[in-house]
Design a protein around this motif. Structure first.
Motif, PDB file in Angstrom:
ATOM      1  N   GLU A  49      10.482 -10.972  10.381  1.00 20.38           N
ATOM      2  CA  GLU A  49      10.139 -11.191   9.006  1.00 20.38           C
ATOM      3  C   GLU A  49       9.237 -10.065   8.759  1.00 20.38           C
ATOM      4  N   ILE A  50       9.804  -8.841   9.158  1.00 19.24           N
ATOM      5  CA  ILE A  50       8.727  -7.716   8.430  1.00 19.24           C
ATOM      6  C   ILE A  50       9.833  -6.770   7.641  1.00 19.24           C
ATOM      7  N   ALA A  51       9.226  -6.295   6.544  1.00 15.94           N
ATOM      8  CA  ALA A  51      10.140  -5.384   5.745  1.00 15.94           C
ATOM      9  C   ALA A  51      10.579  -4.230   6.513  1.00 15.94           C
ATOM     10  N   THR A  52      11.657  -3.921   6.597  1.00 11.87           N
ATOM     11  CA  THR A  52      11.864  -2.460   7.213  1.00 11.87           C
ATOM     12  C   THR A  52      12.973  -1.705   6.213  1.00 11.87           C
ATOM     13  N   ALA A  53      12.760  -0.384   6.045  1.00 16.20           N
ATOM     14  CA  ALA A  53      13.508   0.404   5.189  1.00 16.20           C
ATOM     15  C   ALA A  53      13.612   1.598   5.721  1.00 16.20           C
ATOM     16  N   SER A  54      14.712   2.491   5.138  1.00 13.87           N
ATOM     17  CA  SER A  54      15.336   3.549   5.729  1.00 13.87           C
ATOM     18  C   SER A  54      14.642   4.669   4.856  1.00 13.87           C
ATOM     19  N   ILE A  55      13.781   5.862   5.484  1.00 16.62           N
ATOM     20  CA  ILE A  55      12.995   6.837   4.858  1.00 16.62           C
ATOM     21  C   ILE A  55      14.190   7.982   4.574  1.00 16.62           C
ATOM     22  N   TYR A  96      11.527  17.429  -1.207  1.00 14.32           N
ATOM     23  CA  TYR A  96      10.539  17.134  -2.145  1.00 14.32           C
ATOM     24  C   TYR A  96       9.035  17.419  -1.689  1.00 14.32           C
ATOM     25  N   GLN A  97       8.850  17.402  -0.505  1.00 11.05           N
ATOM     26  CA  GLN A  97       7.481  17.841  -0.180  1.00 11.05           C
ATOM     27  C   GLN A  97       6.585  16.777  -0.648  1.00 11.05           C
ATOM     28  N   LYS A  98       7.073  15.577  -0.539  1.00 10.18           N
ATOM     29  CA  LYS A  98       6.067  14.272  -0.865  1.00 10.18           C
ATOM     30  C   LYS A  98       5.528  13.704   0.311  1.00 10.18           C
ATOM     31  N   ASN A  99       4.428  13.171   0.319  1.00 10.53           N
ATOM     32  CA  ASN A  99       3.552  12.334   1.268  1.00 10.53           C
ATOM     33  C   ASN A  99       3.726  10.879   0.917  1.00 10.53           C
ATOM     34  N   ILE A 100       3.917   9.890   1.877  1.00  8.79           N
ATOM     35  CA  ILE A 100       3.812   8.671   1.815  1.00  8.79           C
ATOM     36  C   ILE A 100       2.680   7.911   2.427  1.00  8.79           C
ATOM     37  N   ASN A 101       2.290   7.061   2.181  1.00  6.84           N
ATOM     38  CA  ASN A 101       1.099   6.327   2.827  1.00  6.84           C
ATOM     39  C   ASN A 101       1.773   5.320   4.000  1.00  6.84           C
ATOM     40  N   TYR A 102       1.700   5.866   5.219  1.00  7.13           N
ATOM     41  CA  TYR A 102       2.186   5.097   6.215  1.00  7.13           C
ATOM     42  C   TYR A 102       1.281   4.292   6.982  1.00  7.13           C
ATOM     43  N   TYR A 126       5.290  14.005   9.202  1.00  6.06           N
ATOM     44  CA  TYR A 126       4.491  13.604   8.250  1.00  6.06           C
ATOM     45  C   TYR A 126       4.151  12.125   8.283  1.00  6.06           C
ATOM     46  N   ALA A 127       5.146  11.534   8.857  1.00  6.86           N
ATOM     47  CA  ALA A 127       4.804   9.895   9.203  1.00  6.86           C
ATOM     48  C   ALA A 127       3.368   9.817  10.181  1.00  6.86           C
ATOM     49  N   LYS A 128       3.400  10.685  11.088  1.00  8.97           N
ATOM     50  CA  LYS A 128       2.259  10.759  12.092  1.00  8.97           C
ATOM     51  C   LYS A 128       1.070  11.054  11.371  1.00  8.97           C
ATOM     52  N   GLN A 129       0.999  11.870  10.530  1.00 11.32           N
ATOM     53  CA  GLN A 129      -0.195  12.613  10.009  1.00 11.32           C
ATOM     54  C   GLN A 129      -0.721  11.660   8.777  1.00 11.32           C
ATOM     55  N   ASN A 130       0.302  10.879   8.370  1.00 12.29           N
ATOM     56  CA  ASN A 130      -0.154  10.033   7.356  1.00 12.29           C
ATOM     57  C   ASN A 130      -0.244   8.570   7.798  1.00 12.29           C
ATOM     58  N   GLY A 131      -0.569   8.229   8.884  1.00  9.24           N
ATOM     59  CA  GLY A 131      -1.187   6.977   9.405  1.00  9.24           C
ATOM     60  C   GLY A 131      -0.198   5.873  10.067  1.00  9.24           C
TER      61      GLY A 131
END
Length: 351
Positions: free
Chosen positions: A67-73, A81-87, A110-115
């Motif tokens: 029951e954890i929301a899961t999405a494809s990045i 697009y060189q965008k950062n996402i808050n992970y 990117y994911a590792k760098q953003n949490g």
């Protein structure tokens, strides 16, 4: 006909699953220990091709069982697009056969760098994707020579089930289901399935339908038809197909349907009734129970059984294992070599 690499590698699945079962708890233990200290808000997946179909399977497993929301990045969010996402408070799962595709590697960075807590399921050793992941869980499928991925895809499904179980051992699928799958594969190793190859010898298009846990299996099956037979095939959810794609279906239109023994079954049976009314050229893969209970409905429709249902999630492994055999045989019937598609390479690099 000669046995192709695709068929040989599909047949290696039994020993691969057995290897994945060994010491799986210790393999996952460091990751699970870290996640216990995190208020996990969501899970994100990063993958391409067959591995992205495994990621879609992960979405259904994680959302129904944890029951954890899961999405494809979409990797292009980071690479183009060189965008950062808050992970923050997330788990990011990368799935790859080779671990070499630039867009996956950069997205994981990117994911590792953003949490994010980052983990990869990779088949090949010493890959760039593994280097960008805090945790690397090997798929242990061995070298895959056929361009069309088979055993690495199935290994990914096994690892996804294991991850869900170790995150919450109270979920409905018990880890012992994997042992039952292994036993089933041993039992059916020498089965001579009568696939309806001749029914589709003039096919130019396919619709491949599943729902829930079998939707990603339908996606993978459609891709295999494209890769190995050079035929246009599209996968749809049994729910989505009625919203427009059903207009494509006329007399003798080829449709492959995966029927699973779970909550999706009643609506999928209604869909089959509609396909019969349209006189579609239907091929069904299902379980013994479903086929027996619907003998009248399926009269004159070619069917292949995966045996008795083990668990709706676990059945997915048996469905795709069976379909890979059909895909290889169908390609050979068209005079094609499923191991060597004309326009594809084993490792694909995208931005």
């Amino acid at each position: 006909m000669h046995t192709t690499l695709m068929e040989k590698e599909t047949n290696e699945t039994l020993s691969i699953i057995n290897n994945l079962i060994l010491n799986s708890e210790s393999v996952f233990s460091p990751l699970i220990s870290e996640l216990k200290n995190i208020d996990l808000h969501f899970i994100a997946t990063i993958a391409r091709g067959s591995s992205d179909h495994a990621a879609t399977f992960a979405k259904y497993v994680f959302e129904t069982q944890l029951e954890i929301a899961t999405a494809s990045i979409a990797p292009s969010i980071h690479t183009i697009y060189q965008k950062n996402i808050n992970y923050k408070n997330s788990l990011v799962l990368g799935i790859s056969q080779s671990g070499k595709s630039f867009d996956l590697v950069e997205s994981m960075k990117y994911a590792k760098q953003n949490g994010a807590v980052t983990v990869s399921f990779i088949n090949e050793n010493n890959s760039p994707l593994a280097d960008q992941s805090k945790f690397n869980i090997p798929l242990l499928a061995g070298k895959e020579y056929s361009v069309a991925a088979t055993k690495s895809f199935i290994a990914s499904l096994v690892r996804i089930i294991q991850l869900a179980y170790y995150l919450n051992p109270k979920i409905t699928i018990n880890i012992d289901c994997l042992k039952i799958i292994s036993q089933r594969l041993m039992q059916i190793a020498n089965d001579k399935d009568e696939f309806p190859i001749e029914n589709f010898k003039n096919a130019k298009n396919f619709l491949v339908l599943g729902r829930g846990y079998t939707f990603p299996i339908a996606m993978e099956a459609a891709l295999k038809l494209k890769e190995t037979s050079g035929i246009h095939a599209e996968a749809f959810s049994g729910a989505e197909v009625m919203h427009g794609p059903f207009e494509l279906i006329n007399k003798s239109f080829p449709v492959i349907v995966f029927l699973n023994k779970d909550e999706t079954l009643p609506n999928m049976l209604l869909l089959i009734e509609n396909l019969i009314k349209k006189e579609a050229n239907i091929f069904i893969m299902s379980t013994n129970e479903i086929l027996k209970e619907n003998e009248t409905l399926f009269f004159n429709i070619p069917v292949i059984s995966i045996g008795n249902s083990i668990h709706p999630i676990a059945n997915s492994i048996l469905f795709i294992h069976k379909f890979y055999k059909f895909s290889a045989l169908f390609a050979k019937s068209l005079g094609r070599n499923p191991d060597a598609p004309k326009n594809l390479n084993k490792v694909t690099n995208t931005l």
